[in-house]
Design a protein around this motif. Structure first.
Motif, short mmCIF file in Angstrom:
data_model
loop_
_atom_site.label_atom_id
_atom_site.label_comp_id
_atom_site.label_asym_id
_atom_site.label_seq_id
_atom_site.Cartn_x
_atom_site.Cartn_y
_atom_site.Cartn_z
N ASP A 23 0.82 -1.21 0.00
CA ASP A 23 0.00 0.00 0.00
C ASP A 23 0.85 1.27 0.00
O ASP A 23 0.39 2.34 -0.36
CB ASP A 23 -0.93 0.03 1.22
CG ASP A 23 -2.20 -0.74 0.94
OD1 ASP A 23 -2.31 -1.32 -0.14
OD2 ASP A 23 -3.08 -0.75 1.82
N THR A 67 -7.66 0.23 5.84
CA THR A 67 -7.55 1.44 5.02
C THR A 67 -8.65 2.46 5.31
O THR A 67 -8.65 3.54 4.74
CB THR A 67 -7.62 1.10 3.52
OG1 THR A 67 -8.88 0.47 3.26
CG2 THR A 67 -6.51 0.17 3.10
N SER B 155 -1.61 7.09 2.02
CA SER B 155 -2.30 6.35 0.96
C SER B 155 -2.75 7.33 -0.11
O SER B 155 -3.14 8.46 0.18
CB SER B 155 -3.50 5.58 1.53
OG SER B 155 -4.56 6.47 1.82
N HIS B 158 -6.80 5.17 -2.83
CA HIS B 158 -8.20 4.95 -2.50
C HIS B 158 -9.05 6.17 -2.81
O HIS B 158 -8.55 7.20 -3.23
CB HIS B 158 -8.33 4.58 -1.02
CG HIS B 158 -7.43 3.47 -0.62
ND1 HIS B 158 -7.59 2.18 -1.07
CD2 HIS B 158 -6.34 3.45 0.18
CE1 HIS B 158 -6.65 1.42 -0.57
NE2 HIS B 158 -5.87 2.17 0.20
#
Lengths: 172, 317
Positions: A23, A67, B155, B158
């Motif tokens: 990730d 996440t 991240s 997403h």
């Protein structure tokens, strides 16, 4: 029982690799190899469909939990689990694949292994990106991302498989 | 009855599929804020600790780039100061660019953690800055406190993207604080644990930022529509405002999280949709969300006071 522990350990390791390593290595900031999907795809053919689906849903949900993107991967994994039994019946069992254990590269051969995994990866990737965008106007972009996602996932999966899992199996 | 049960058993896979899909879609569409918040702060601490360890090697190999970035920032600050000394100070201070850099380098900086190379004020660190960048009477930068932080988790792939920083409640971090990187605005603090905090970055589907164009009295809302991580959209800028490609987008004075004048991005396209009287502006974000390693958390000291006043107005109405 030993098999169950082995598969759970294998899936847990994949999940940790995914969350802690892959990730953080998003390609172009957009695509990450969702290697955990590979773990699901090669689970034993003999697993009851409802159990596999429950397992896949829980597995996707676990990744969502890491996440904080609730529902996306659970949904994509549910789609994969819904399609897999039909795909296994239609493709693998038709070609007389009768290994009760996990799906192995050395039993199937490269061509059949790729033909088996690619559609499953594609369904997962497409449903994931489609529900992320939730817009038909972005279909071309979703297709492009899915295609890139499948390619990267395939490369990473095969790399991982031949390095660790594949070598263990072939040594038997 | 038995045949119905038998039928349901036969189609159990389809039932499960529909059931799990509905559950997933339900979660996807909305979460319970309370449970979400509680769960996230626990996860932040866990993930933060693990990622902090893993990121040590990354920070080491990235030292050269980080040094170059700091040096670049110092050069910009020096240039601005030099200009400041030469030109009419009152006129220059009113420029949003100057305000932003003053804001970045004169705020009190947290020195709680000695491992941070950014933990000292550049005004005192640089021998060049004989006259420290003291806020002018008209400058509001003293209203803001800056806390240096390192990105330990990030991240970008997403729909809801977060960052994890190595600063938490122990360092004075509070939810809703703004976060700016070397190149511009990065996001807003979401969850805070003792040692870490999560940031809703500008590339989060629910992030909204009050922003405007330089030297134009127009404020709009900036948000991310998904897709490319260096693109965002600015709306609500009235059509009478002249907009051109390359214009810089800054945070506005209406923001309760950012000082006015923090750079956000650059105009890359603009159009007025049919039947509307406001622009839809494509913005190229300055921050590279994939590589940003060091950021500043911005504490607006008068936020509570402003919020109380706004609440009072709302109550009176």
């Amino acid at each position: 029982m030993i098999d169950l522990i082995r598969y759970t350990a294998w899936l847990s390791v994949l999940m940790l690799v995914q969350v802690l390593l892959l990730d953080q290595m998003a390609l172009l900031g957009l695509i990450s190899p969702y290697i955990y999907v590979f773990g699901l795809a090669i689970l034993p053919v003999g697993l009851p469909s409802w159990l596999f689906m429950t397992f896949a849903f829980g597995y996707g949900l676990t990744y969502d939990a890491f996440t904080a993107n609730w529902g996306y991967h659970a949904l994509a994994c549910t789609f994969l689990a819904y399609i897999r039994p039909t795909w296994v019946r239609w493709y693998l069992l038709k070609s007389r694949y009768d290994d009760p254990g996990s799906i192995r590269l050395n039993s199937l051969g490269w061509a059949r292994f790729l033909t088996y995994t690619i559609p499953l990866f594609a369904i997962h990737q497409f449903s994931l990106y489609f529900f992320e965008a939730l817009a038909f106007s972005e279909l071309h972009w979703i297709f492009l991302r899915s295609l890139a996602g499948v390619l990267i996932l395939l490369l990473c999966s095969l790399g991982l498989y031949t390095t660790f899992y594949g070598s263990a199996h072939t040594s038997k | 009855m038995w045949s119905i049960l038998n039928y349901l058993y036969r189609i159990r896979l389809h039932i499960l599929f529909v059931l799990y899909s509905i559950i997933s879609l339900g979660m996807l569409v909305g979460n319970d804020p309370y449970h979400y918040s509680r769960w996230r702060s626990t996860m932040v601490e866990l993930q933060g600790n693990t990622l902090n360890q893993l990121n040590t090697w990354r920070s080491y190999w990235g030292l050269r780039a980080a040094n170059e970035e700091l040096n670049e920032q110092l050069a910009i600050a020096r240039t601005r100061l030099y200009q400041d000394q030469l030109a009419d100070s009152a006129a220059l201070v009113s420029l949003p660019q100057i305000r932003s850099f003053d804001s970045l380098f004169t705020g009190s900086v947290s020195t709680n953690n000695p491992d941070s190379m950014q933990s000292q004020s550049l005004a005192t660190a640089s021998p060049f800055l004989k006259t420290p960048l003291i806020p002018k009477a008209s400058d509001s930068s003293s209203e803001y406190k800056f806390i240096a932080a390192r990105v330990v988790g990030n991240s970008t792939i997403h729909r809801h993207n977060y960052m994890i920083l190595n600063r938490g409640s122990r360092d004075g971090v509070k939810p809703r604080m703004g976060v700016a990187g070397p190149k511009g605005a990065v996001g807003i603090v979401d969850q805070v644990s003792e040692h870490f905090c999560t940031i809703i970055t500008l590339i989060h589907a629910k992030a909204r930022l009050s922003a405007g164009l330089a030297k134009k009295d127009a404020v709009g809302t900036l948000f991310w529509e998904g897709g490319m991580i260096n693109r965002a959209t600015l709306i609500d800028i009235p059509m009478h405002v002249p907009v051109k490609k390359g214009d810089t987008v800054y945070t506005s004075a209406y923001s309760l999280t950012f000082p006015p004048g923090i750079p956000v991005g650059r105009v890359r396209s603009h159009r007025i949709p049919d039947g509307e009287s406001v622009y839809r502006i494509g913005v190229e974000l300055f921050t590279d969300f994939r590589s940003v390693q060091y950021v500043h958390l911005i504490d607006y000291k008068k936020r509570e006071e402003r919020l109380r006043l706004e609440d009072k107005i709302a109550t009176d109405d």
